[in-house]
Design a protein around this motif. Structure first.
Motif, PDB file in Angstrom:
ATOM      1  N   GLU A 245       0.825  -1.213   0.000  1.00 37.22           N
ATOM      2  CA  GLU A 245       0.000   0.000   0.000  1.00 37.22           C
ATOM      3  C   GLU A 245       0.859   1.263   0.000  1.00 37.22           C
ATOM      4  OE1 GLU A 245      -2.784  -0.005   3.173  1.00 37.22           O
ATOM      5  OE2 GLU A 245      -3.999  -1.642   2.334  1.00 37.22           O
ATOM      6  N   VAL A 246       2.133   1.101   0.348  1.00 32.39           N
ATOM      7  CA  VAL A 246       3.035   2.241   0.442  1.00 32.39           C
ATOM      8  C   VAL A 246       3.982   2.309  -0.751  1.00 32.39           C
ATOM      9  CG1 VAL A 246       4.788   3.362   1.880  1.00 32.39           C
ATOM     10  CG2 VAL A 246       2.891   2.124   2.946  1.00 32.39           C
ATOM     11  N   CYS A 247       4.529   1.156  -1.116  1.00 32.30           N
ATOM     12  CA  CYS A 247       5.525   1.079  -2.188  1.00 32.30           C
ATOM     13  C   CYS A 247       5.665  -0.386  -2.560  1.00 32.30           C
ATOM     14  CB  CYS A 247       6.854   1.649  -1.687  1.00 32.30           C
ATOM     15  SG  CYS A 247       8.224   1.604  -2.862  1.00 32.30           S
TER      16      CYS A 247
ATOM     17  N   ARG B 118       1.778   5.267  -5.239  1.00 29.72           N
ATOM     18  CA  ARG B 118       0.566   4.959  -4.488  1.00 29.72           C
ATOM     19  C   ARG B 118       0.281   6.103  -3.522  1.00 29.72           C
ATOM     20  NH1 ARG B 118      -0.197  -1.429  -4.574  1.00 29.72           N
ATOM     21  NH2 ARG B 118       0.789  -1.703  -6.617  1.00 29.72           N
ATOM     22  N   ARG B 119      -0.968   6.234  -3.139  1.00 28.34           N
ATOM     23  CA  ARG B 119      -1.295   7.356  -2.253  1.00 28.34           C
ATOM     24  C   ARG B 119      -0.455   7.344  -0.983  1.00 28.34           C
ATOM     25  NH1 ARG B 119      -6.092   7.363  -5.028  1.00 28.34           N
ATOM     26  NH2 ARG B 119      -6.888   9.469  -5.457  1.00 28.34           N
TER      27      ARG B 119
ATOM     28  N   LEU C 185       6.471   8.095   2.994  1.00 25.92           N
ATOM     29  CA  LEU C 185       7.885   7.700   3.048  1.00 25.92           C
ATOM     30  C   LEU C 185       8.817   8.839   3.444  1.00 25.92           C
ATOM     31  CD1 LEU C 185       8.148   5.355  -0.079  1.00 25.92           C
ATOM     32  CD2 LEU C 185       7.859   4.733   2.340  1.00 25.92           C
ATOM     33  N   GLY C 186       8.395  10.076   3.228  1.00 30.13           N
ATOM     34  CA  GLY C 186       9.262  11.208   3.562  1.00 30.13           C
ATOM     35  C   GLY C 186       8.581  12.522   3.276  1.00 30.13           C
ATOM     36  N   ASN C 187       9.313  13.604   3.374  1.00 28.90           N
ATOM     37  CA  ASN C 187       8.752  14.928   3.117  1.00 28.90           C
ATOM     38  C   ASN C 187       8.557  15.168   1.625  1.00 28.90           C
ATOM     39  OD1 ASN C 187       8.747  15.589   5.843  1.00 28.90           O
ATOM     40  ND2 ASN C 187      10.791  16.488   5.769  1.00 28.90           N
TER      41      ASN C 187
ATOM     42  N   GLN D 165      10.783  12.649  -0.916  1.00 30.88           N
ATOM     43  CA  GLN D 165      11.809  11.773  -0.369  1.00 30.88           C
ATOM     44  C   GLN D 165      11.255  10.355  -0.332  1.00 30.88           C
ATOM     45  OE1 GLN D 165      12.461  13.456   3.481  1.00 30.88           O
ATOM     46  NE2 GLN D 165      13.569  15.235   2.705  1.00 30.88           N
ATOM     47  N   ARG D 166      12.097   9.397  -0.676  1.00 30.85           N
ATOM     48  CA  ARG D 166      11.624   8.012  -0.720  1.00 30.85           C
ATOM     49  C   ARG D 166      12.516   7.163   0.187  1.00 30.85           C
ATOM     50  NH1 ARG D 166      10.725   5.534  -6.634  1.00 30.85           N
ATOM     51  NH2 ARG D 166      13.000   5.680  -6.602  1.00 30.85           N
ATOM     52  N   MET D 167      13.359   6.323  -0.353  1.00 26.48           N
ATOM     53  CA  MET D 167      14.202   5.464   0.480  1.00 26.48           C
ATOM     54  C   MET D 167      15.091   6.308   1.392  1.00 26.48           C
ATOM     55  SD  MET D 167      15.348   2.450  -2.161  1.00 26.48           S
ATOM     56  CE  MET D 167      15.526   3.388  -3.673  1.00 26.48           C
TER      57      MET D 167
END
Length: 228
Positions: A36-38, A128-129, A134-136, A152-154
């Protein structure tokens, strides 16, 4: 704590062991984000990806394995390789001076839908919404609407990935993405972390990233699989 170079060799894995641990789903020593996140997965032992990918595919129709130089193994009667994205990792050397003339806004939860819609307009398919968690995320508004953003992701205790560099087609060539990347990079540096980013080889944005002070460091490839 592992050193930065070690973490950057397998950024999904180490993100899921540190900053994004709450999103981790694990099967037989292979790690994935909550779908649902990534939909990224990471591994060290490719022999374990066959069983793990089958279990993860029960939760999502498609997903990525991310790896520098290892090739995952899947059950081809259950899961098909849709495409392999030949990617690369870029790491900031020294941020170039960039004049920030736009009003850059830290996007709160109230903008989740606008972020989602803009990403899917420009780069449909994978965001995905809940990726927003995951970040700012930072944005620029024009004419009362969100027209450019980056996020921002990983991330771990040592690095943060700049991602989702998106500009509405009607507002390109105005330097919005350049200012957003510079702003996001500065915010990461304030945390005493290493800014990085990933892109596909041959991306027309690579010269911009280089001008901003990012350097190509290693391959980082994405295998996109789809459940049959």
């Amino acid at each position: 704590m592992l050193d930065l170079d070690t973490q950057l060799k397998n950024p999904v894995w180490y993100s899921l062991n540190e900053t994004h641990k709450k999103f981790r789903v694990e099967y037989d020593g292979v790690q994935f984000y909550d779908q649902e996140v990534c939909t990224f997965g990471a591994f060290f032992d490719e022999a374990k990806t066959t069983n793990a990918s089958k279990q993860y595919s029960n939760t999502t129709d498609s997903f990525f394995f991310v790896s520098e130089n290892k090739t995952p193994v899947v059950d081809e009667t259950k899961i098909a390789l849709e495409k392999k994205v030949d990617g690369c990792q870029m790491v900031l050397n020294e941020l170039s001076d960039v004049l920030i003339t736009e009003d850059i806004v830290l996007l709160s939860d109230e903008y989740i839908d606008e972020v989602y819609d803009l990403v899917w307009l420009v780069m449909p398919g994978y965001y995905r919404r809940r990726t927003f968690e995951l970040g700012n995320y930072y944005g620029i508004f024009k004419d009362g609407k969100l027209v450019s953003l980056t996020g921002q992701r990983m991330q771990t205790n040592l690095f943060v990935e700049v991602s989702a560099v998106i500009t509405h087609p009607d507002y390109t060539r105005r330097g919005l993405a350049k200012q957003l990347i510079a702003h996001t990079t500065k915010e990461i540096l304030k945390e005493n972390k290493q800014p990085i980013l990933h892109t596909n080889k041959g991306n027309l944005a690579i010269p911009l990233y280089k001008k901003l002070g990012y350097e190509l460091t290693r391959d980082m490839n994405w295998w996109l699989y789809r459940k049959l």
